[in-house]
Write an enzyme that holds these catalytic residues in place. Structure first.
Site, PDB file in Angstrom:
ATOM      1  N   SER A 157       0.824  -1.208   0.000  1.00  0.00           N
ATOM      2  CA  SER A 157       0.000   0.000   0.000  1.00  0.00           C
ATOM      3  C   SER A 157       0.855   1.253   0.000  1.00  0.00           C
ATOM      4  CB  SER A 157      -0.922   0.043   1.211  1.00  0.00           C
ATOM      5  OG  SER A 157      -1.687   1.246   1.162  1.00  0.00           O
TER       6      SER A 157
ATOM      7  N   LYS B 228      -4.563  -6.645   3.398  1.00  0.00           N
ATOM      8  CA  LYS B 228      -4.523  -5.531   2.439  1.00  0.00           C
ATOM      9  C   LYS B 228      -5.937  -5.218   1.939  1.00  0.00           C
ATOM     10  CE  LYS B 228      -2.794  -2.558  -0.594  1.00  0.00           C
ATOM     11  NZ  LYS B 228      -3.768  -2.231  -1.590  1.00  0.00           N
TER      12      LYS B 228
ATOM     13  N   HIS C 134      -7.634  -3.307   4.634  1.00  0.00           N
ATOM     14  CA  HIS C 134      -7.037  -1.959   4.595  1.00  0.00           C
ATOM     15  C   HIS C 134      -7.781  -1.125   3.544  1.00  0.00           C
ATOM     16  CE1 HIS C 134      -4.483   0.839   2.343  1.00  0.00           C
ATOM     17  NE2 HIS C 134      -3.801   1.072   3.433  1.00  0.00           N
ATOM     18  N   ASN C 135      -8.008  -1.703   2.366  1.00  0.00           N
ATOM     19  CA  ASN C 135      -8.683  -0.967   1.291  1.00  0.00           C
ATOM     20  C   ASN C 135     -10.142  -0.688   1.631  1.00  0.00           C
ATOM     21  OD1 ASN C 135      -6.217  -1.420   0.086  1.00  0.00           O
ATOM     22  ND2 ASN C 135      -7.061  -1.987  -1.886  1.00  0.00           N
TER      23      ASN C 135
ATOM     24  N   GLU D 191     -10.137   2.167   3.832  1.00  0.00           N
ATOM     25  CA  GLU D 191      -9.828   3.323   2.967  1.00  0.00           C
ATOM     26  C   GLU D 191     -11.108   3.831   2.278  1.00  0.00           C
ATOM     27  OE1 GLU D 191      -7.755   3.299  -1.307  1.00  0.00           O
ATOM     28  OE2 GLU D 191      -6.429   2.542   0.253  1.00  0.00           O
TER      29      GLU D 191
END
Length: 495
Positions: A135, A189, A192-193, A196
């Site tokens: 990232s 990940k 995480h997105n 986001e």
């Protein structure tokens, strides 16, 4: 056999912008690297950049065999190509020349189950495999990303020294850690997105309220976001948002942000996050609301027609009556507090999803350590991730960030401002689905008793699903309709 000094320490295949930048980052940290791409012009381009950016130890290779053989053993090869079939094709091309003990590291945004399949396939050939979330976008890849490697621990150990140098550096270490087994790196990940997505949606709602209720100009918004970036909201997304408001349009008068079409693109990780939350029965309403908003933003023509149709039907904008006599200073401060409280809920949902998956798969994820490696390099990097790290260090089995004593205090202090902003937006007809979802999440989670008792009664009435009682153990079933008619208050009693 002693590796010849002419051999590269590591290889990287796939030289789109992310791949080029990560390769240059590795070379700049002093690790000789071989690079390969099917389109040879990309190899030349990367070699030129390495030369121009400081004669970096980067070596172009033009076919899979030469590429693999130019790397010292045990070989480690990072691939950065589009997720899905291209990854399998690249693995097939490279692994034909690899030997047992060599490792493949996929740095793309891959679905975690694909990684688990590839780990099993690689094991069958004696190869090691890592699925590594990366990232930070182009800038992060070049100067220090957040790295989330999961899979073979041996494969991680082989390149740990490189990854620790290449990753973003924060005061408590590099933004990389071994995540866990299987597809855990890709899963982390993905979440995480998802966080986001929630973050970006909440910021866009803060902008909408400040602009349309507060009547603030782009210059004022730029200043406000800069100021926020010096306090509790300090983060990459707040920082870049301040920059966006300041950019003038070079093709026409005014500011560029006002000329952008209001349709949001997406790559799929947000959707996967919401699907996984549903599969694992984890509430993630803020992330789900942000995804819904991206879908609705895509219906630009329908929305324009709806605006017309509802005007014809007599819909009146209430915004004027709400904005008259508004106290700008107080509104700005309220929105800041609402944004912060909403963000905590979004991160809490993401962390709970990670915990649930970790339990299901036996990954043993360390949530505090994940918060730490997100402090630098990545898109959701934010000062308050340090506080999230501390919360999980204080209590590893913390059920929800909202109940950590520090965060609980902050939520309580901010809830009045949060409710004012959401109430104001509702009265003005401005949608704040992310803030509303966060607030509803908070209000549902903090209540010891919910109206779910009525839902259970309905389920028992029409489907004999049974229910539990608060005052005695066991499962119960009631003939609700019969008893209601007996007591004379059945259907029609009000007529």
């Amino acid at each position: 056999m002693e590796a010849s000094p002419a051999l590269s320490r590591i290889g990287l295949a796939g030289l789109a912008v992310m791949g080029q930048n990560l390769a240059l980052n590795i070379a700049e940290k002093g690790f000789p690297i071989s690079v390969y791409n099917r389109t040879t012009s990309k190899v030349d381009e990367t070699v030129d950049r390495a030369h121009n950016e400081g004669n970096l130890p980067l070596f172009g290779q033009y076919n899979p065999r030469d590429f693999v053989l130019s790397i010292e053993r045990p070989r480690s090869v990072i691939i950065l190509v589009k997720a899905g079939a291209p990854v399998d094709q690249t693995i097939a091309a490279l692994s034909a020349h690899m030997e047992p003990g060599d490792a493949i590291i996929d740095g793309g945004n891959e679905w975690y189950e694909n990684t688990e399949r590839r780990i099993a396939e690689a094991n069958g050939r004696g190869l090691l495999y890592l699925g590594m979330g990366v990232s930070g976008g182009e800038e992060g890849a070049r100067h220090g990303p957040s790295l989330m490697p999961g899979g073979s621990h041996q494969a991680y150990t082989n390149v740990q020294d490189i990854l620790r140098k290449v990753a973003a550096q924060v005061e408590d270490g590099p933004c990389v850690t071994y995540i866990g087994e299987g597809g855990s790196g890709n899963f982390v990940k993905m979440v995480h997105n998802g966080i986001e997505y929630g973050d970006m949606q909440l910021i866009s709602e803060a902008y909408d309220v400040l602009k349309n209720v507060g009547g603030l100009t782009n210059e004022e918004l730029g200043d406000i976001f800069s100021e926020w970036n010096r306090g509790e909201l300090e983060s990459f997304l707040i920082e870049i948002t301040a920059d966006i408001f300041r950019v003038k349009d070079d093709l026409a008068d005014g500011f560029l942000v006002d000329k952008l079409l209001d349709k949001t693109g997406m790559k799929g990780t947000g959707k996967w996050t919401v699907q996984q939350a549903a599969e694992l029965s984890v509430a993630a309403p803020t992330i789900a609301a942000s995804l819904d908003c991206r879908y609705l933003s895509g219906l630009k023509e329908e929305r324009e027609k709806a605006e017309e149709a509802l005007k014809l039907a007599g819909f009146k904008e209430e915004i004027g009556s709400v904005t008259s006599g508004i106290d700008k200073k107080r509104l700005i401060d309220d929105v800041r507090q609402a944004l912060y409280a909403s963000k905590i809920c979004s991160y809490a949902q993401g962390m709970n999803l990670l915990r649930a998956k970790s339990v299901e798969k036996g990954w043993n994820l360390n949530l505090g350590e994940l918060a730490r490696i997100w402090k630098g390099g990545c898109i959701i990097r934010a000062v308050f991730l340090d506080r999230i790290k501390n919360a999980y260090q204080r209590n590893q089995s913390l059920p929800n960030l909202i109940v950590d004593p520090d965060f609980a205090k902050e939520m309580v202090q901010r809830q009045a401002a949060w409710r004012r902003v959401v109430g104001l937006a509702v009265a003005a007809g401005i949608s704040t689905p992310g803030m509303c979802a966060s607030l509803s999440y908070f209000d549902t989670y903090r209540r010891g008793r919910l109206p779910a008792n009525l839902v259970q009664a309905q389920r028992d009435l029409f489907g004999a699903h049974t229910y539990e009682r608060v005052d005695r153990p066991g499962a119960f079933h009631t003939e609700w309709t019969k008893l209601a008619q007996k007591s004379g208050s059945g259907v029609g009693a009000l007529n």
